[in-house]
Design a protein around this motif. Structure first.
Motif, PDB file in Angstrom:
ATOM      1  N   GLY A 110     -13.686 -26.667 194.166  1.00 28.47           N
ATOM      2  CA  GLY A 110     -14.830 -27.548 194.551  1.00 28.47           C
ATOM      3  C   GLY A 110     -14.908 -27.526 195.872  1.00 28.47           C
ATOM      4  O   GLY A 110     -14.044 -27.194 196.512  1.00 28.47           O
ATOM      5  N   PRO A 111     -15.972 -28.111 196.648  1.00 24.53           N
ATOM      6  CA  PRO A 111     -17.290 -28.536 195.575  1.00 24.53           C
ATOM      7  C   PRO A 111     -18.015 -27.444 194.917  1.00 24.53           C
ATOM      8  O   PRO A 111     -17.889 -26.098 195.302  1.00 24.53           O
ATOM      9  CB  PRO A 111     -18.068 -29.180 196.540  1.00 24.53           C
ATOM     10  CG  PRO A 111     -17.913 -28.572 197.896  1.00 24.53           C
ATOM     11  CD  PRO A 111     -16.319 -28.167 198.098  1.00 24.53           C
ATOM     12  N   PHE A 112     -18.619 -27.696 193.935  1.00 25.64           N
ATOM     13  CA  PHE A 112     -19.393 -26.596 193.181  1.00 25.64           C
ATOM     14  C   PHE A 112     -20.382 -27.557 192.170  1.00 25.64           C
ATOM     15  O   PHE A 112     -20.562 -28.719 192.028  1.00 25.64           O
ATOM     16  CB  PHE A 112     -18.490 -25.716 192.136  1.00 25.64           C
ATOM     17  CG  PHE A 112     -17.843 -26.613 191.236  1.00 25.64           C
ATOM     18  CD1 PHE A 112     -18.324 -26.672 189.976  1.00 25.64           C
ATOM     19  CD2 PHE A 112     -16.517 -27.169 191.384  1.00 25.64           C
ATOM     20  CE1 PHE A 112     -17.473 -27.300 188.878  1.00 25.64           C
ATOM     21  CE2 PHE A 112     -15.857 -27.995 190.255  1.00 25.64           C
ATOM     22  CZ  PHE A 112     -16.190 -28.065 189.046  1.00 25.64           C
ATOM     23  N   THR A 113     -21.368 -26.258 191.716  1.00 16.60           N
ATOM     24  CA  THR A 113     -22.352 -26.769 190.649  1.00 16.60           C
ATOM     25  C   THR A 113     -22.174 -26.327 189.290  1.00 16.60           C
ATOM     26  O   THR A 113     -21.652 -25.337 189.182  1.00 16.60           O
ATOM     27  CB  THR A 113     -23.714 -26.361 191.460  1.00 16.60           C
ATOM     28  OG1 THR A 113     -23.963 -26.679 192.659  1.00 16.60           O
ATOM     29  CG2 THR A 113     -24.790 -26.746 190.480  1.00 16.60           C
ATOM     30  N   ARG A 127     -23.775 -31.605 190.586  1.00 17.76           N
ATOM     31  CA  ARG A 127     -22.616 -31.262 191.685  1.00 17.76           C
ATOM     32  C   ARG A 127     -21.592 -31.835 191.363  1.00 17.76           C
ATOM     33  O   ARG A 127     -21.445 -33.169 190.984  1.00 17.76           O
ATOM     34  CB  ARG A 127     -23.328 -31.512 193.052  1.00 17.76           C
ATOM     35  CG  ARG A 127     -24.469 -30.522 193.751  1.00 17.76           C
ATOM     36  CD  ARG A 127     -24.842 -31.070 194.929  1.00 17.76           C
ATOM     37  NE  ARG A 127     -23.623 -30.815 195.952  1.00 17.76           N
ATOM     38  CZ  ARG A 127     -23.748 -30.805 197.159  1.00 17.76           C
ATOM     39  NH1 ARG A 127     -24.978 -30.906 197.728  1.00 17.76           N
ATOM     40  NH2 ARG A 127     -22.584 -30.832 197.947  1.00 17.76           N
ATOM     41  N   GLU A 129     -17.798 -32.762 193.090  1.00 15.28           N
ATOM     42  CA  GLU A 129     -16.595 -32.756 194.290  1.00 15.28           C
ATOM     43  C   GLU A 129     -15.383 -31.797 193.934  1.00 15.28           C
ATOM     44  O   GLU A 129     -14.636 -31.060 194.817  1.00 15.28           O
ATOM     45  CB  GLU A 129     -16.203 -34.242 194.531  1.00 15.28           C
ATOM     46  CG  GLU A 129     -15.451 -34.087 195.996  1.00 15.28           C
ATOM     47  CD  GLU A 129     -16.085 -33.578 197.367  1.00 15.28           C
ATOM     48  OE1 GLU A 129     -15.578 -33.099 198.216  1.00 15.28           O
ATOM     49  OE2 GLU A 129     -17.638 -33.865 197.215  1.00 15.28           O
ATOM     50  N   ASP A 130     -14.966 -31.802 192.848  1.00 18.01           N
ATOM     51  CA  ASP A 130     -13.912 -31.089 192.117  1.00 18.01           C
ATOM     52  C   ASP A 130     -13.990 -31.270 190.725  1.00 18.01           C
ATOM     53  O   ASP A 130     -14.964 -31.839 190.006  1.00 18.01           O
ATOM     54  CB  ASP A 130     -12.589 -31.906 192.492  1.00 18.01           C
ATOM     55  CG  ASP A 130     -12.473 -33.202 192.012  1.00 18.01           C
ATOM     56  OD1 ASP A 130     -12.394 -33.446 190.867  1.00 18.01           O
ATOM     57  OD2 ASP A 130     -12.147 -34.276 192.907  1.00 18.01           O
ATOM     58  N   VAL A 150     -28.044 -26.841 196.298  1.00 19.87           N
ATOM     59  CA  VAL A 150     -26.987 -26.085 195.754  1.00 19.87           C
ATOM     60  C   VAL A 150     -26.595 -24.583 196.439  1.00 19.87           C
ATOM     61  O   VAL A 150     -25.726 -23.945 196.456  1.00 19.87           O
ATOM     62  CB  VAL A 150     -27.252 -25.630 194.212  1.00 19.87           C
ATOM     63  CG1 VAL A 150     -27.651 -26.668 193.378  1.00 19.87           C
ATOM     64  CG2 VAL A 150     -28.394 -24.524 194.251  1.00 19.87           C
ATOM     65  N   LEU A 153     -22.972 -23.066 197.417  1.00 21.82           N
ATOM     66  CA  LEU A 153     -21.885 -23.639 196.466  1.00 21.82           C
ATOM     67  C   LEU A 153     -21.736 -22.621 195.511  1.00 21.82           C
ATOM     68  O   LEU A 153     -22.713 -21.883 194.783  1.00 21.82           O
ATOM     69  CB  LEU A 153     -22.303 -24.835 195.913  1.00 21.82           C
ATOM     70  CG  LEU A 153     -22.497 -26.205 196.661  1.00 21.82           C
ATOM     71  CD1 LEU A 153     -22.942 -27.164 196.089  1.00 21.82           C
ATOM     72  CD2 LEU A 153     -21.114 -26.391 197.334  1.00 21.82           C
ATOM     73  N   ALA A 155     -21.343 -21.920 191.418  1.00 23.92           N
ATOM     74  CA  ALA A 155     -21.911 -22.299 190.414  1.00 23.92           C
ATOM     75  C   ALA A 155     -21.440 -21.736 188.905  1.00 23.92           C
ATOM     76  O   ALA A 155     -21.183 -20.550 188.844  1.00 23.92           O
ATOM     77  CB  ALA A 155     -23.382 -22.405 190.423  1.00 23.92           C
ATOM     78  N   ASP A 169     -23.958 -17.554 194.033  1.00 22.03           N
ATOM     79  CA  ASP A 169     -22.419 -17.478 193.755  1.00 22.03           C
ATOM     80  C   ASP A 169     -22.125 -17.989 192.451  1.00 22.03           C
ATOM     81  O   ASP A 169     -21.221 -18.703 192.205  1.00 22.03           O
ATOM     82  CB  ASP A 169     -21.721 -18.262 194.604  1.00 22.03           C
ATOM     83  CG  ASP A 169     -20.207 -17.980 194.589  1.00 22.03           C
ATOM     84  OD1 ASP A 169     -19.724 -17.189 193.855  1.00 22.03           O
ATOM     85  OD2 ASP A 169     -19.268 -18.617 195.334  1.00 22.03           O
TER      86      ASP A 169
END
Length: 220
Positions: A110-113, A127, A129-130, A150, A153, A155, A169
């Motif tokens: 993270g972070p990620f979507t 979204r 954070e972890d 996004v 990030l 995903a 990504d």
């Protein structure tokens, strides 16, 4: 503890059993049009693989979406029915949270979507954070409308893979996993955390609509 987890909020028909320490059996099939046909045989399969009967289940976990109307209801109705018959609790979890947890198991920190296919050229997304911490509530949007939010990030999810021009990504996992959902539920139960009610998280009106200006036929 023996948790039965099911999720039909995405094209995946996914079922798993978790004994409180690890997943003991799972079944995953991807078919967006056959949730109703595949779910109960999948439950039978994981019970047989684990060598237990349905009566051994002490709790039911279900993905509440967001997801399309018909598929989502299959899992929710089945989970609630099992819980009522067995006299055990049913624990609702956001489907996107299950995918986020699976992403963590795949190595994303993270972070990620997370984004799933919402049809109509839209995605259900959130979204994180972890893998265990969502930022805000799930939403449904056209990918182009959230490009700035996004950008940069990683995903995961089918929605991200469908729109690589926005989710640049995009990674796996692509589909929901009841094994991840069950593992997340076991953690939350051990920590004494709350769950969502087993009610559908639609985020928009169903595709099927009552026709407007339909002709009223009255008896003679």
């Amino acid at each position: 503890m023996l948790l039965l987890a099911v999720d039909t909020a995405t094209p995946a028909v996914t079922v798993a059993l978790h004994d409180g320490e690890s997943v003991v059996a799972e079944s995953n099939q991807v078919d967006a049009r056959r949730h109703g046909e595949l779910l109960l045989p999948s439950v039978d399969k994981v019970l047989a693989e684990a060598g237990v009967t349905l009566e051994a289940v002490t709790g039911v976990v279900v993905g509440v979406g967001p997801g399309p109307y018909t598929g989502l209801r299959v899992g929710l109705v089945t989970a609630s029915t099992f819980a009522a018959v067995l006299g055990v609790p049913v624990h609702g979890l956001c489907t996107l949270d299950g995918l986020a947890y699976a992403a963590g198991a795949a190595g994303i920190e993270g972070p990620f979507t997370v984004a799933t296919d919402a049809r109509r050229k839209e995605v259900y997304w959130a979204r994180y954070e972890d893998p265990r911490t969502r930022v805000g509530e799930p939403a449904v949007d056209r990918p182009a409308d959230i490009a700035e939010q996004v950008a940069g990030l990683p995903a995961v999810g089918q929605g991200a893979l469908l729109y690589p021009e926005v989710f640049q990504d995009a990674r796996g996992p692509e589909h929901q996993s009841a094994a991840a959902l069950a593992s997340l539920a076991a953690e939350r139960l051990a920590a004494g955390l709350e769950f969502l009610p087993p009610t559908p998280l639609y985020l928009r009106r169903p595709d099927a609509q009552v026709p407007k200006n339909y002709k009223v036929v009255t008896p003679q």
